[in-house]
Design a protein around this motif. Structure first.
Motif, PDB file in Angstrom:
ATOM      1  N   TRP A  96       0.840  -1.210   0.000  1.00  0.00           N
ATOM      2  CA  TRP A  96       0.000   0.000   0.000  1.00  0.00           C
ATOM      3  C   TRP A  96       0.873   1.258   0.000  1.00  0.00           C
TER       4      TRP A  96
ATOM      5  N   HIS B 200       2.744   3.095  -3.899  1.00  0.00           N
ATOM      6  CA  HIS B 200       1.940   4.301  -4.166  1.00  0.00           C
ATOM      7  C   HIS B 200       2.538   5.516  -3.482  1.00  0.00           C
TER       8      HIS B 200
ATOM      9  N   ASN C 122     -13.904   9.338  -1.464  1.00  0.00           N
ATOM     10  CA  ASN C 122     -13.438   8.356  -2.435  1.00  0.00           C
ATOM     11  C   ASN C 122     -14.591   7.798  -3.271  1.00  0.00           C
TER      12      ASN C 122
ATOM     13  N   SER D 297     -16.789   8.240  -7.362  1.00  0.00           N
ATOM     14  CA  SER D 297     -17.268   8.846  -8.615  1.00  0.00           C
ATOM     15  C   SER D 297     -16.287   9.787  -9.306  1.00  0.00           C
ATOM     16  N   PHE D 298     -15.189   9.248  -9.794  1.00  0.00           N
ATOM     17  CA  PHE D 298     -14.192  10.083 -10.476  1.00  0.00           C
ATOM     18  C   PHE D 298     -14.312   9.990 -11.993  1.00  0.00           C
TER      19      PHE D 298
ATOM     20  N   TYR E 117      -9.087   8.501  -9.040  1.00  0.00           N
ATOM     21  CA  TYR E 117      -8.908   8.476  -7.582  1.00  0.00           C
ATOM     22  C   TYR E 117      -7.634   9.197  -7.171  1.00  0.00           C
TER      23      TYR E 117
ATOM     24  N   LYS F  62     -19.106  -0.134   0.337  1.00  0.00           N
ATOM     25  CA  LYS F  62     -17.807  -0.011  -0.346  1.00  0.00           C
ATOM     26  C   LYS F  62     -16.866   0.948   0.362  1.00  0.00           C
TER      27      LYS F  62
ATOM     28  N   ILE G 288     -13.405  -0.044   2.428  1.00  0.00           N
ATOM     29  CA  ILE G 288     -12.076   0.397   1.972  1.00  0.00           C
ATOM     30  C   ILE G 288     -11.434   1.289   3.026  1.00  0.00           C
TER      31      ILE G 288
ATOM     32  N   ASP H  76     -16.750  -1.200  -6.608  1.00  0.00           N
ATOM     33  CA  ASP H  76     -16.665   0.100  -7.291  1.00  0.00           C
ATOM     34  C   ASP H  76     -17.025  -0.088  -8.755  1.00  0.00           C
TER      35      ASP H  76
ATOM     36  N   ARG I  89     -14.439  -0.029 -11.205  1.00  0.00           N
ATOM     37  CA  ARG I  89     -13.227  -0.504 -11.887  1.00  0.00           C
ATOM     38  C   ARG I  89     -13.086  -2.023 -11.798  1.00  0.00           C
ATOM     39  N   LEU I  90     -13.327  -2.573 -10.616  1.00  0.00           N
ATOM     40  CA  LEU I  90     -13.141  -4.017 -10.456  1.00  0.00           C
ATOM     41  C   LEU I  90     -14.026  -4.819 -11.418  1.00  0.00           C
TER      42      LEU I  90
ATOM     43  N   TYR J  65      -6.927  -4.769  -4.064  1.00  0.00           N
ATOM     44  CA  TYR J  65      -5.878  -3.758  -4.308  1.00  0.00           C
ATOM     45  C   TYR J  65      -5.075  -4.114  -5.558  1.00  0.00           C
TER      46      TYR J  65
ATOM     47  N   TRP K 115      -7.173  -3.738  -8.725  1.00  0.00           N
ATOM     48  CA  TRP K 115      -7.452  -2.325  -9.007  1.00  0.00           C
ATOM     49  C   TRP K 115      -6.227  -1.675  -9.627  1.00  0.00           C
ATOM     50  N   ASP K 116      -5.068  -1.999  -9.054  1.00  0.00           N
ATOM     51  CA  ASP K 116      -3.815  -1.455  -9.624  1.00  0.00           C
ATOM     52  C   ASP K 116      -3.589  -2.019 -11.026  1.00  0.00           C
TER      53      ASP K 116
ATOM     54  N   ARG L  58      -5.507  -0.136 -13.484  1.00  0.00           N
ATOM     55  CA  ARG L  58      -4.848   1.150 -13.754  1.00  0.00           C
ATOM     56  C   ARG L  58      -3.720   0.956 -14.759  1.00  0.00           C
TER      57      ARG L  58
ATOM     58  N   TYR M 258     -19.493   5.096  -4.310  1.00  0.00           N
ATOM     59  CA  TYR M 258     -18.293   4.431  -4.870  1.00  0.00           C
ATOM     60  C   TYR M 258     -17.830   5.139  -6.126  1.00  0.00           C
TER      61      TYR M 258
HETATM   62  N1  LIG Z   1     -12.192  -1.756  -5.634  1.00  0.00           N
HETATM   63  C1  LIG Z   1     -11.411  -0.693  -5.429  1.00  0.00           C
HETATM   64  N2  LIG Z   1     -11.875   0.523  -5.764  1.00  0.00           N
HETATM   65  C2  LIG Z   1     -11.048   1.577  -5.546  1.00  0.00           C
HETATM   66  C3  LIG Z   1      -9.780   1.465  -4.979  1.00  0.00           C
HETATM   67  C4  LIG Z   1      -9.269   2.786  -4.901  1.00  0.00           C
HETATM   68  C5  LIG Z   1      -7.969   3.270  -4.379  1.00  0.00           C
HETATM   69  N3  LIG Z   1      -7.262   2.355  -3.545  1.00  0.00           N
HETATM   70  C6  LIG Z   1      -5.871   2.296  -3.844  1.00  0.00           C
HETATM   71  C7  LIG Z   1      -5.097   3.212  -3.018  1.00  0.00           C
HETATM   72  C8  LIG Z   1      -4.152   2.576  -2.344  1.00  0.00           C
HETATM   73  C9  LIG Z   1      -4.297   1.150  -2.491  1.00  0.00           C
HETATM   74  O1  LIG Z   1      -3.090   0.571  -2.814  1.00  0.00           O
HETATM   75  C10 LIG Z   1      -5.292   0.945  -3.585  1.00  0.00           C
HETATM   76  O2  LIG Z   1      -4.666   0.521  -4.750  1.00  0.00           O
HETATM   77  C11 LIG Z   1     -10.222   3.633  -5.429  1.00  0.00           C
HETATM   78  N4  LIG Z   1     -11.266   2.880  -5.807  1.00  0.00           N
HETATM   79  C12 LIG Z   1     -12.475   3.263  -6.516  1.00  0.00           C
HETATM   80  O3  LIG Z   1     -12.148   3.173  -7.912  1.00  0.00           O
HETATM   81  C13 LIG Z   1     -12.857   4.201  -8.620  1.00  0.00           C
HETATM   82  C14 LIG Z   1     -11.832   5.163  -9.182  1.00  0.00           C
HETATM   83  O4  LIG Z   1     -11.147   4.511 -10.227  1.00  0.00           O
HETATM   84  P1  LIG Z   1     -10.393   5.427 -11.320  1.00  0.00           P
HETATM   85  O5  LIG Z   1     -11.501   6.272 -11.991  1.00  0.00           O
HETATM   86  O6  LIG Z   1      -9.714   4.424 -12.220  1.00  0.00           O
HETATM   87  O7  LIG Z   1      -9.413   6.311 -10.531  1.00  0.00           O
HETATM   88  C15 LIG Z   1     -13.752   4.877  -7.595  1.00  0.00           C
HETATM   89  O8  LIG Z   1     -14.980   4.173  -7.484  1.00  0.00           O
HETATM   90  C16 LIG Z   1     -12.954   4.665  -6.312  1.00  0.00           C
HETATM   91  O9  LIG Z   1     -13.777   4.747  -5.165  1.00  0.00           O
HETATM   92  C17 LIG Z   1      -9.314   0.164  -4.627  1.00  0.00           C
HETATM   93  O10 LIG Z   1      -8.209  -0.064  -4.131  1.00  0.00           O
HETATM   94  N5  LIG Z   1     -10.165  -0.867  -4.880  1.00  0.00           N
END
Ligand SMILES: Nc1nc2c(c(CN[C@H]3C=C[C@H](O)[C@@H]3O)cn2[C@@H]2O[C@H](COP(=O)(O)O)[C@@H](O)[C@H]2O)c(=O)[nH]1
Length: 341
Positions: free
Chosen positions: A49, A53, A75, A77-78, A99, A207, A211, A239, A241-242, A315, A318-319, A322, A341
């Motif tokens: 973590w 990052h 955290n 709706s981006f 995010y 959610k 988190i 969220d 992305r997953l 995590y 999600w990474d 990205r 979310y």
């Molecule tokens: N399932 C899940 N959803 C996550 C995260 C995170 C940030 N966590 C990171 C930070 C440190 C840790 O190492 C994690 O890697 C943000 N989100 C959600 O994603 C969406 C944004 O996406 P995009 O538009 O692509 O930036 C938004 O709904 C946001 O709420 C996660 O980890 N898991």
């Protein structure tokens, strides 16, 4: 408790009754095998973590915990209408979107002497001040700025009233139980109540509450106040992305009708049946992937640096999403505009 299902129970119920979203057993196994190769590496452990990052705090103190709290309070709706036209924040020579634009904006504010992680500040921060703190380098502002302002005021006031202005006090009230902390968060802070209905049952995904527990565990490096005995009971974070990355990897499938809707960029409202199916099946899919991965680790006698749980899988994926944005261009994410979310 008033018939409300936990996130895990909710996900199982949704997956068993889903009509437009399906979990693919072969895909689940393939993702588990992809993760097996990472199981003993640096990515699938709580230390990642911070290590992976640069915007996350280095410290593991009260200030770092309050940084996590204000970040996860905002955290959500981006996503932008057009991906090439979005909110971007430049910070210390790099540019961040999605995010990470939130994290960059908060760190930029702190560098500028704005105490954005202090409840006494954000409890009464004005809309103009929030607009300035979260300002974008493009002409596209961060979505839902007014809601972010309202939530900051609401949450700051509650943190001052109930927890002497520090989220660490809330953590300490949980007596090192992740479930107790999650429930304390949703009982105390209205904006975290990610609850809806499906097939006549009241279901929860929580959610942002989940988190927040996970990020608190991470920022405290799983030690001291962050040594939650039941941390592995926390599920993945539902969220937008997953689901996209699980479809990309073949573990989740959408009906033709739903895919067509998503390709057209149609919005799904929060609590809509298909939106709930996407979130619930994604959550359940991660639970199945985790079970399969733990079986593979057992069978192969793989060494892991710590307990592998749904948080670390989330995590990682999600990474992964990205880092594979280009490869995933052909897979639509679902567009829901909400504060959950
Ligand atoms: N399932 C899940 N959803 C996550 C995260 C995170 C940030 N966590 C990171 C930070 C440190 C840790 O190492 C994690 O890697 C943000 N989100 C959600 O994603 C969406 C944004 O996406 P995009 O538009 O692509 O930036 C938004 O709904 C946001 O709420 C996660 O980890 N898991």
């Amino acid at each position: 408790m008033d018939g409300l299902l936990s996130p895990r129970e909710s996900a199982k119920f949704v997956a068993e009754n889903s009509r437009d979203v399906f979990i693919d057993g072969g895909g689940v196994r393939r993702v588990a095998e992809l993760l097996l190769a990472k199981a003993s590496g640096p990515a699938l452990c709580v230390e990642a973590w911070k290590a992976l990052h640069e915007l996350n705090p280095r410290a593991a103190d009260e200030g770092a915990v309050n940084w996590v709290f204000v970040i996860d309070t905002l955290n959500f709706s981006f996503w932008s209408e057009h991906d090439e036209h979005k909110c971007v924040v430049g910070y210390r020579g790099s540019t961040y979107s999605g995010y990470w634009s939130l994290c960059a904006a908060v760190n930029r504010a702190l560098d500028e002497g704005v105490p954005i992680t202090s409840a006494s500040y954000y409890a009464t921060v004005t809309l103009d001040q929030v607009r300035h703190v979260l300002r974008s380098d493009t002409d596209v502002p961060m979505p839902l700025i007014e809601e972010r302002h309202r939530i900051l005021n609401e949450t700051g006031k509650i943190l001052l009233e109930k927890f002497e202005g520090s989220f660490l006090n809330c953590v300490r009230k949980s007596e090192k139980s992740a479930q107790k902390l999650m429930n304390l968060i949703v009982e105390s802070f209205p904006s975290y109540r990610d609850v809806t209905h499906f097939e006549g049952k009241r279901i929860s995904f929580y959610k942002r509450a989940q988190i927040l527990v996970a990020d608190t565990w991470s920022v405290l490096e799983g030690k001291g106040d962050g040594c939650f005995k039941d941390i592995s009971s926390i599920t993945m974070f539902a969220d937008y992305r997953l689901p996209q990355v699980l479809v990309h990897l073949g573990a989740l499938k959408y009906s033709d009708e739903l895919l067509e809707k998503l390709f057209k960029g149609e919005m799904l409202s929060y609590g809509n049946r298909q939106e709930v199916e996407i979130r619930g099946c994604s959550l359940w899919c991660i639970e199945l992937i985790r079970d399969c991965l733990l079986e593979l680790i057992e069978k192969k006698g793989e060494k892991t640096s710590g307990e592998i749980n749904s948080i670390l899988l989330d995590y990682y994926l999600w990474d992964y999403a990205r880092d594979h944005r280009e490869d995933m261009k052909g897979i639509p994410f679902h567009r829901t505009r909400c504060i959950y979310y």
